[in-house]
Motif scaffolding. Structure first.
Motif, mmCIF file in Angstrom:
data_model
loop_
_atom_site.group_PDB
_atom_site.id
_atom_site.type_symbol
_atom_site.label_atom_id
_atom_site.label_comp_id
_atom_site.label_asym_id
_atom_site.label_seq_id
_atom_site.Cartn_x
_atom_site.Cartn_y
_atom_site.Cartn_z
ATOM 1 N N VAL A 4 0.871 -1.181 0.000
ATOM 2 C CA VAL A 4 0.000 0.000 0.000
ATOM 3 C C VAL A 4 0.903 1.224 0.000
ATOM 4 O O VAL A 4 1.702 1.410 0.919
ATOM 5 C CB VAL A 4 -0.883 0.035 1.268
ATOM 6 C CG1 VAL A 4 -1.764 1.275 1.262
ATOM 7 C CG2 VAL A 4 -1.717 -1.235 1.390
ATOM 8 N N SER A 5 0.781 2.035 -1.031
ATOM 9 C CA SER A 5 1.613 3.229 -1.096
ATOM 10 C C SER A 5 0.787 4.452 -0.685
ATOM 11 O O SER A 5 -0.314 4.662 -1.198
ATOM 12 C CB SER A 5 2.137 3.394 -2.521
ATOM 13 O OG SER A 5 2.992 4.500 -2.563
ATOM 14 N N VAL A 6 1.322 5.214 0.250
ATOM 15 C CA VAL A 6 0.624 6.421 0.703
ATOM 16 C C VAL A 6 1.301 7.597 0.002
ATOM 17 O O VAL A 6 2.498 7.828 0.191
ATOM 18 C CB VAL A 6 0.690 6.562 2.238
ATOM 19 C CG1 VAL A 6 -0.101 7.782 2.699
ATOM 20 C CG2 VAL A 6 0.155 5.298 2.910
ATOM 21 N N GLN A 7 0.549 8.308 -0.825
ATOM 22 C CA GLN A 7 1.164 9.319 -1.690
ATOM 23 C C GLN A 7 0.388 10.627 -1.681
ATOM 24 O O GLN A 7 -0.794 10.657 -1.343
ATOM 25 C CB GLN A 7 1.217 8.790 -3.144
ATOM 26 C CG GLN A 7 1.814 7.419 -3.216
ATOM 27 C CD GLN A 7 2.746 7.182 -4.394
ATOM 28 O OE1 GLN A 7 3.173 6.066 -4.575
ATOM 29 N NE2 GLN A 7 3.081 8.193 -5.165
ATOM 30 N N ARG A 10 1.479 17.142 -3.119
ATOM 31 C CA ARG A 10 2.111 18.236 -2.375
ATOM 32 C C ARG A 10 2.657 17.758 -1.038
ATOM 33 O O ARG A 10 2.242 16.727 -0.523
ATOM 34 C CB ARG A 10 1.097 19.373 -2.172
ATOM 35 C CG ARG A 10 0.688 19.953 -3.526
ATOM 36 C CD ARG A 10 -0.226 21.110 -3.367
ATOM 37 N NE ARG A 10 0.460 22.273 -2.857
ATOM 38 C CZ ARG A 10 -0.118 23.227 -2.152
ATOM 39 N NH1 ARG A 10 -1.406 23.134 -1.856
ATOM 40 N NH2 ARG A 10 0.565 24.269 -1.740
ATOM 41 N N ARG A 11 3.555 18.542 -0.517
ATOM 42 C CA ARG A 11 4.196 18.183 0.750
ATOM 43 C C ARG A 11 3.278 18.474 1.940
ATOM 44 O O ARG A 11 2.409 19.329 1.858
ATOM 45 C CB ARG A 11 5.479 18.996 0.943
ATOM 46 C CG ARG A 11 6.615 18.519 0.093
ATOM 47 C CD ARG A 11 7.932 19.013 0.657
ATOM 48 N NE ARG A 11 8.157 18.457 1.989
ATOM 49 C CZ ARG A 11 9.231 18.722 2.729
ATOM 50 N NH1 ARG A 11 10.154 19.536 2.286
ATOM 51 N NH2 ARG A 11 9.368 18.174 3.917
ATOM 52 N N GLY A 12 3.524 17.754 3.006
ATOM 53 C CA GLY A 12 2.864 18.074 4.273
ATOM 54 C C GLY A 12 1.378 17.808 4.308
ATOM 55 O O GLY A 12 0.641 18.425 5.076
ATOM 56 N N THR A 13 0.907 16.876 3.487
ATOM 57 C CA THR A 13 -0.540 16.617 3.438
ATOM 58 C C THR A 13 -0.998 15.668 4.547
ATOM 59 O O THR A 13 -2.198 15.514 4.776
ATOM 60 C CB THR A 13 -0.934 15.981 2.088
ATOM 61 O OG1 THR A 13 -0.084 14.843 1.892
ATOM 62 C CG2 THR A 13 -0.772 16.949 0.936
ATOM 63 N N GLY A 14 -0.044 14.974 5.190
ATOM 64 C CA GLY A 14 -0.421 14.022 6.247
ATOM 65 C C GLY A 14 -0.091 12.574 5.911
ATOM 66 O O GLY A 14 -0.554 11.654 6.592
ATOM 67 N N LYS A 15 0.736 12.350 4.902
ATOM 68 C CA LYS A 15 1.072 10.972 4.488
ATOM 69 C C LYS A 15 1.694 10.158 5.624
ATOM 70 O O LYS A 15 1.297 9.027 5.886
ATOM 71 C CB LYS A 15 2.075 10.977 3.307
ATOM 72 C CG LYS A 15 1.558 11.614 2.047
ATOM 73 C CD LYS A 15 2.609 11.626 0.955
ATOM 74 C CE LYS A 15 3.789 12.539 1.238
ATOM 75 N NZ LYS A 15 3.449 13.966 1.391
ATOM 76 N N ASP A 131 5.615 4.892 3.033
ATOM 77 C CA ASP A 131 5.417 6.321 3.315
ATOM 78 C C ASP A 131 6.316 7.089 2.347
ATOM 79 O O ASP A 131 7.518 7.169 2.539
ATOM 80 C CB ASP A 131 5.799 6.604 4.777
ATOM 81 C CG ASP A 131 5.735 8.087 5.097
ATOM 82 O OD1 ASP A 131 4.963 8.801 4.434
ATOM 83 O OD2 ASP A 131 6.467 8.523 6.002
ATOM 84 N N THR A 132 5.714 7.633 1.304
ATOM 85 C CA THR A 132 6.516 8.194 0.214
ATOM 86 C C THR A 132 6.757 9.696 0.381
ATOM 87 O O THR A 132 6.151 10.351 1.227
ATOM 88 C CB THR A 132 5.823 7.971 -1.156
ATOM 89 O OG1 THR A 132 4.643 8.765 -1.193
ATOM 90 C CG2 THR A 132 5.472 6.514 -1.373
ATOM 91 N N ALA A 133 7.621 10.198 -0.490
ATOM 92 C CA ALA A 133 7.849 11.645 -0.588
ATOM 93 C C ALA A 133 6.727 12.247 -1.426
ATOM 94 O O ALA A 133 5.991 11.533 -2.106
ATOM 95 C CB ALA A 133 9.192 11.903 -1.240
ATOM 96 N N ALA A 134 6.595 13.551 -1.375
ATOM 97 C CA ALA A 134 5.565 14.214 -2.181
ATOM 98 C C ALA A 134 6.007 14.292 -3.641
ATOM 99 O O ALA A 134 7.194 14.201 -3.953
ATOM 100 C CB ALA A 134 5.321 15.612 -1.623
ATOM 101 N N VAL A 183 -9.095 12.700 2.108
ATOM 102 C CA VAL A 183 -9.054 14.156 2.207
ATOM 103 C C VAL A 183 -8.654 14.498 3.633
ATOM 104 O O VAL A 183 -9.331 14.092 4.586
ATOM 105 C CB VAL A 183 -10.430 14.769 1.866
ATOM 106 C CG1 VAL A 183 -10.357 16.292 1.902
ATOM 107 C CG2 VAL A 183 -10.911 14.279 0.508
ATOM 108 N N ASN A 184 -7.547 15.200 3.771
ATOM 109 C CA ASN A 184 -7.063 15.518 5.115
ATOM 110 C C ASN A 184 -7.123 17.018 5.379
ATOM 111 O O ASN A 184 -7.196 17.811 4.445
ATOM 112 C CB ASN A 184 -5.623 15.012 5.289
ATOM 113 C CG ASN A 184 -5.174 15.084 6.743
ATOM 114 O OD1 ASN A 184 -5.989 15.144 7.668
ATOM 115 N ND2 ASN A 184 -3.872 15.094 6.950
ATOM 116 N N GLU A 185 -7.084 17.348 6.656
ATOM 117 C CA GLU A 185 -7.068 18.755 7.092
ATOM 118 C C GLU A 185 -8.306 19.494 6.611
ATOM 119 O O GLU A 185 -8.227 20.669 6.224
ATOM 120 C CB GLU A 185 -5.814 19.479 6.575
ATOM 121 C CG GLU A 185 -4.509 18.987 7.170
ATOM 122 C CD GLU A 185 -4.110 19.699 8.452
ATOM 123 O OE1 GLU A 185 -4.951 20.425 9.027
ATOM 124 O OE2 GLU A 185 -2.979 19.497 8.875
#
Ligand SMILES: Nc1ncnc2c1ncn2[C@@H]1O[C@H](COP(=O)(O)OP(=O)(O)OP(=O)(O)O)[C@@H](O)[C@H]1O
Ligand SMILES: [Mg+2]
Length: 248
Positions: A4-7, A10-15, A131-134, A183-185
């Motif tokens: 499972v890839s969490v992607q 943009r940066r800082g989205t909560g991945k 846990d990937t980079a943006a 959808v976060n934040e």
């Protein structure tokens, strides 16, 4: 076994927050879970598991440079977290010299897929969360190519919407079987059901969870696992929806 890839684009989205907490929830549900820090430029997954830098020995960096076996870069946190399943963390190095070496392109990307396969096999994992980079980089494309499921994280923000569409297109081209939106934040005034419907229509993927901006999480500031500290909180219930969807 499922990668499972969490992607996110943009940066800082909560991945990292989502990867760590969903991994803990899956282990709480009795699953054998691995979670790997695929973010060489800005590593930090181990911090949420309270594994201090001083306790970090070998990391994923060492494995991709051929300096160790995957077992020695894998930290079994099952007892520490007191979960009925198993939780194996593979951190990335936080040493400036090691980060610089990676950024100069000092490793072979295919060794990342070897790391995943070795870990899945060695620990007989039910799930391996990445846990990937943006953004869209060589590493994040590899994560998409390896994944059976992608958790695509976005905030309700026009810049996120644009980039998410791009990543979802790449995921489709790479034949990722399932892409789920999280959808976060979401602000308090967020019209959850309406926006969810619009997103599902625009992207052709289900919205698995909407996570509101949560003050106690912001206060924790990555100093632990929210779902363990606040098992009855609404955010935990929403994060459980992601774990439940992965288990389906
Ligand atoms: N729903 C939320 N409510 C409040 N704070 C949040 C929420 N989601 C994430 N955060 C906080 O936002 C910050 C960024 O989250 P996180 O590190 O998980 O993002 P990321 O997508 O992994 O970032 P990067 O792209 O740099 O890897 C963290 O301090 C995290 O605790
Ligand atoms: Mg992160």
């Amino acid at each position: 076994m499922s990668i499972v890839s969490v992607q996110s684009f943009r940066r800082g989205t909560g991945k990292t927050m989502i990867a760590a907490n969903v991994a803990a929830l899956l282990a709480l549900a009795g699953q054998q879970v691995g979670v790997m820090d695929f973010n060489f430029a800005a590593p930090g997954l181990h911090i949420l598991f309270n594994l201090p830098d001083a306790e970090l020995g070998r990391t994923l960096n060492d494995f991709v440079w051929g300096a160790c076996e995957i077992e020695t870069a894998a930290y079994d946190l099952t007892e520490r977290l007191d979960v009925p399943g198993q939780l194996i963390l593979v951190p990335a190095s936080t040493q400036p010299r090691q980060i610089a070496r990676i950024l100069r392109g000092g490793y072979y990307v295919h060794l990342l897929s070897d790391a995943c396969n070795a870990l899945l096999e060695r620990f007989q994992l039910d799930f391996l969360l990445l846990d990937t980079a943006a953004g869209l980089t060589e590493d994040t494309q590899l994560a998409l190519a390896l994944a059976e499921q992608v958790v695509m994280v976005l905030r309700p923000d026009q810049q996120d919407y644009l980039g998410t569409g791009l990543l979802i297109d790449v995921a489709r081209r790479l034949d990722v079987p399932v892409t789920r939106l999280v959808v976060n934040e979401a602000p308090a005034a967020f019209a959850e059901t309406a926006v969810q419907r619009e997103m599902e229509a625009a992207y052709g993927c289900a919205v698995t969870a909407v996570l509101p901006h949560t003050e106690p999480l912001a206060v924790m500031g990555s100093s632990g696992l929210f779902v363990l500290a606040h098992p009855e909180h609404d955010l935990t219930t929403r994060l459980q929806r992601i774990a439940a969807a992965l288990l389906m």
